[in-house]
Scaffold this active site. Structure first.
Site, PDB file in Angstrom:
ATOM      1  N   LYS A 148     -19.905   7.001  30.972  1.00 49.37           N
ATOM      2  CA  LYS A 148     -18.802   6.721  30.058  1.00 49.37           C
ATOM      3  C   LYS A 148     -19.399   6.726  28.664  1.00 49.37           C
ATOM      4  O   LYS A 148     -20.132   5.781  28.304  1.00 49.37           O
ATOM      5  CB  LYS A 148     -18.206   5.338  30.350  1.00 49.37           C
ATOM      6  N   GLU A 165      -4.016   2.363  35.123  1.00 50.43           N
ATOM      7  CA  GLU A 165      -4.586   3.716  35.198  1.00 50.43           C
ATOM      8  C   GLU A 165      -3.639   4.718  35.842  1.00 50.43           C
ATOM      9  O   GLU A 165      -4.051   5.810  36.221  1.00 50.43           O
ATOM     10  CB  GLU A 165      -5.909   3.681  35.980  1.00 50.43           C
TER      11      GLU A 165
HETATM   12  C1  2PG Z   1     -14.101   1.672  35.846  1.00 45.94           C
HETATM   13  C2  2PG Z   1     -13.149   1.971  34.722  1.00 45.94           C
HETATM   14  C3  2PG Z   1     -12.446   3.277  34.748  1.00 45.94           C
HETATM   15  P1  2PG Z   1     -12.507   0.168  32.983  1.00 45.94           P
HETATM   16  O1  2PG Z   1     -14.337   0.509  36.175  1.00 45.94           O
HETATM   17  O2  2PG Z   1     -14.706   2.583  36.392  1.00 45.94           O
HETATM   18  O3  2PG Z   1     -11.803   3.574  35.944  1.00 45.94           O
HETATM   19  O4  2PG Z   1     -12.319   0.897  34.419  1.00 45.94           O
HETATM   20  O5  2PG Z   1     -12.314   1.218  31.940  1.00 45.94           O
HETATM   21  O6  2PG Z   1     -11.443  -0.898  32.978  1.00 45.94           O
HETATM   22  O7  2PG Z   1     -13.895  -0.387  32.962  1.00 45.94           O
HETATM   23 MG    MG Z   2     -16.038   1.274  37.561  1.00 44.01          MG
END
Ligand code: 2PG
Ligand code: MG
Length: 385
Positions: free
Chosen positions: A301, A176
């Site tokens: 998300k 990231e």
């Molecule tokens: C999280 C995310 C983004 P990932 O856990 O919040 O930072 O990670 O996309 O790997 O789930």
């Molecule tokens: Mg998370």
């Protein structure tokens, strides 16, 4: 808006994995992807398959007139399963993003309240690094503009990089764009606490605890300790107090509503307890969390839900119940900046979209929106610390 044409292509993401990009009337939307994915997220299918589905089955959208909700309902109906098991959540979100971008390409986003950028400055866990905690986050709550806020986070990154280069070994960058080094979780917290005080930023953690929970225990390799859920409750409470954390994401594994609720009872007045894998942007799981008072905040998300409309249902429910929404990127990203426009559109007070690397496409989009607004202002964020 009439969909005159819809097609897809396979493109690369920030990890060098293939992902799907959809075009609606020439305007694109691209699916991101997670590493620390929640079990209950919309399913992901291989990029080739996703491209093929858009170029065949989803062609039934062409020639019809749609608003966002109608287009998303068509996509959801075509799949017909609970979690996009047939067409894939990645297929669905690429098209849903493209529809949103095509609609808003001609319509200016007129919202003027901007989210605070929650920046991942140091990292570990599933994204790479030595710490068990996945993300050490900076929240520049005193900033009066998006420029000031983004500047605070990049300044944080630069100062941290300098300190790590001087004082530690094996300094690097993870998935990231967060810094990594040979230090444990406490050392990292000590260092970032000092920088945060200097810059007037607050700090938080994405514990992403499902990633290191196995056989009923939290296994902190970096700290060489193994904790029961009860121990984890004490550990999270003490850590939040000691380091004055204002944000704590996924402090318990994705099925543990009960201990999350206990933690919120204990420290929720001073700290945002945020559910990511716990809720997976799912309205039903959030409703359960609201009923229990499990957290006071949640990650949004869109690709966990599958369509913008499903994510919107979840954020609407959250806002109605005073849960603070945090619109978020994924660890596998592209130059797609749809989430920046969505954060503004939805009035989210916080956006988690990184600090450097290709994530700047999202941050620069916030700058562009700021400069396009007549009287832009930062969101009101009530934090008791
Ligand atoms: C999280 C995310 C983004 P990932 O856990 O919040 O930072 O990670 O996309 O790997 O789930
Ligand atoms: Mg998370």
């Amino acid at each position: 808006m009439i969909i005159h044409n819809l097609h897809a292509e396979k493109v690369l993401d920030s990890r060098g994995n293939w992902t799907v990009r959809a075009y609606v009337n020439g305007i694109s939307g691209t699916a991101p992807s997670g590493a620390s994915t929640g079990t209950y997220e919309a399913k992901v299918i291989p990029a080739d398959k996703a491209v093929a589905i858009i170029n065949t089955k989803l062609q039934r959208l062409v020639g019809e007139s749609f608003n966002q909700i109608d287009a998303d309902i068509q996509i959801e109906t075509l799949d017909g399963t609970e979690n996009f098991e047939k067409i894939g959540g990645n297929t669905a979100i690429a098209v849903s993003f493209a529809v949103f971008n095509a609609i808003h390409n001609s319509k200016k986003i007129t919202k003027e309240v901007f989210p605070y950028p929650l920046g991942n400055v140091f990292g570990g866990g599933a994204h790479g690094g030595t710490t068990t905690f996945q993300e050490f986050l900076s929240l520049p709550t005193q900033s009066k503009s998006i420029y000031e806020a983004l500047n605070a986070n990049v300044e944080f990154h630069h100062r941290l990089r300098d300190i790590l280069n001087r004082k530690t070994k094996n300094v690097g960058i993870n998935d990231e764009g967060a810094l990594t080094a040979d230090i444990d979780d406490f050392k990292a917290l000590d260092i970032i606490t000092d920088i945060a005080e200097d810059l007037g930023c607050r700090i938080g953690l994405d514990v992403a605890s499902s990633e290191f929970f196995s056989k009923e225990k939290y296994r902190y390799k970096s700290l060489q300790k193994t904790l029961t859920p009860e121990d984890q409750l004490d550990f999270m409470t003490e850590t939040a107090k000691k380091y004055k954390l204002v944000y704590l994401e996924d402090p318990f594994e994705e099925n543990d509503f009960k201990n999350t609720q206990e933690l919120t009872k204990k420290i929720g007045n001073n700290c945002l307890i945020c559910g990511d894998d716990l809720f997976v942007t799912n309205e039903k799981r959030l409703q359960k969390g609201i009923t229990l008072g499990a957290t006071n905040s949640l990650i949004i998300k869109p690709n966990q839900a599958g369509t913008i409309s499903l994510a919107q249902d979840t954020i609407t429910l959250a806002k109605k119940n005073d849960f603070i929404p945090v619109v978020s990127h994924r660890s596998g990203e592209t130059e797609d900046s749809t989430i920046s426009r969505l954060a503004l559109f939805w009035g989210a007070p916080i956006i988690k979209a990184g600090v450097i690397d290709m994530r700047i496409s999202k941050l620069n989009e916030l700058i562009h929106l700021w400069n396009s607004a007549e009287t832009p202002k930062m969101a009101k964020l009530k934090l008791n610390r």
